[in-house]
Design a protein around this motif. Sequence first.
Motif: not given
Length: 288
Positions: A99-100, A147-148, A119-121
């Motif tokens: 999940g990236m 980061g975002v 990025t990843a949660d």
Amino acid sequence: MTEVIGVRFKNVGKIYYFDPADIDFAAGDHVIVETSRGVECGEVVMPPREVDDDCIVQPLKCVLRAATMEDLQRVQENMRKEKEAFRICLKKIAEHGLGMKLIDVEYTFDNNKVLFYFTADGRVDFRELVKDLASVFRTRIELRQIGVRDEAKMLGGLGVCGKPFCCSTFLGDFQPVSIKMAKEQGLSLNPTKISGTCGRLMCCLKFEEEAYEDLLRTTPRAGSPVYTPEGRGTVEDVHLLTGQLKIRLDKDPEAPAKSFHKSVVKPVKNGDARPDRPEKKRHNREKT
């Protein structure tokens, strides 16, 4: 004081200082330097100049040499290889079911390392992915979670103002931004109106803050008593950029508030309760 040149490795990246080694470089020249990541090719954005020793991170490394045509060709070749590496990494991520979100790929100048930005949660276990990529590229692999805000800087785009992102056009470093800045600038505190495309508070709140702080020091606040050419009143509304104040006069509180420029308004000092006090003082001086 130490003589340095400023070198940048990305279009709108951070500027790093290097010792020019007595070579007269000009802005726009390309140089080969040694960094913590290895040998890199960068662009001179600040020609030789003297800077304070406190501004330098020691030890200050010297420029290895000016970039040659072969060096620039290698940079172009690395850019071509980065596109292929991006495609391969996307495929491997899908195969491992991670999940990236892959954002960018970067080859070091000497090809000793390939960096993959994503990025990843949350935390991602990418150990098997690294092994897989290392077997394909046969060099050191580094996966770096960003980061975002960094994602927006790398990818670019248009902000809510309709112009390209500040971070991808001229802001070299991200600065802390707080909701207090939005309050001081009289902006809506609705998160959707003061947030950028990345979802964080807009960077422009920071680099406009100094101007607003200066205006706040010289402009009466809403609710403060002031003297106007038409008598004493209370500030009801403030427009910082134009300097216009809406003031309700004490002599006619039921009338609509009048507009005055801050240049013709004086604040009421503590203990100065009588509206005619300044005029009386001036009258007494004239009699004597």
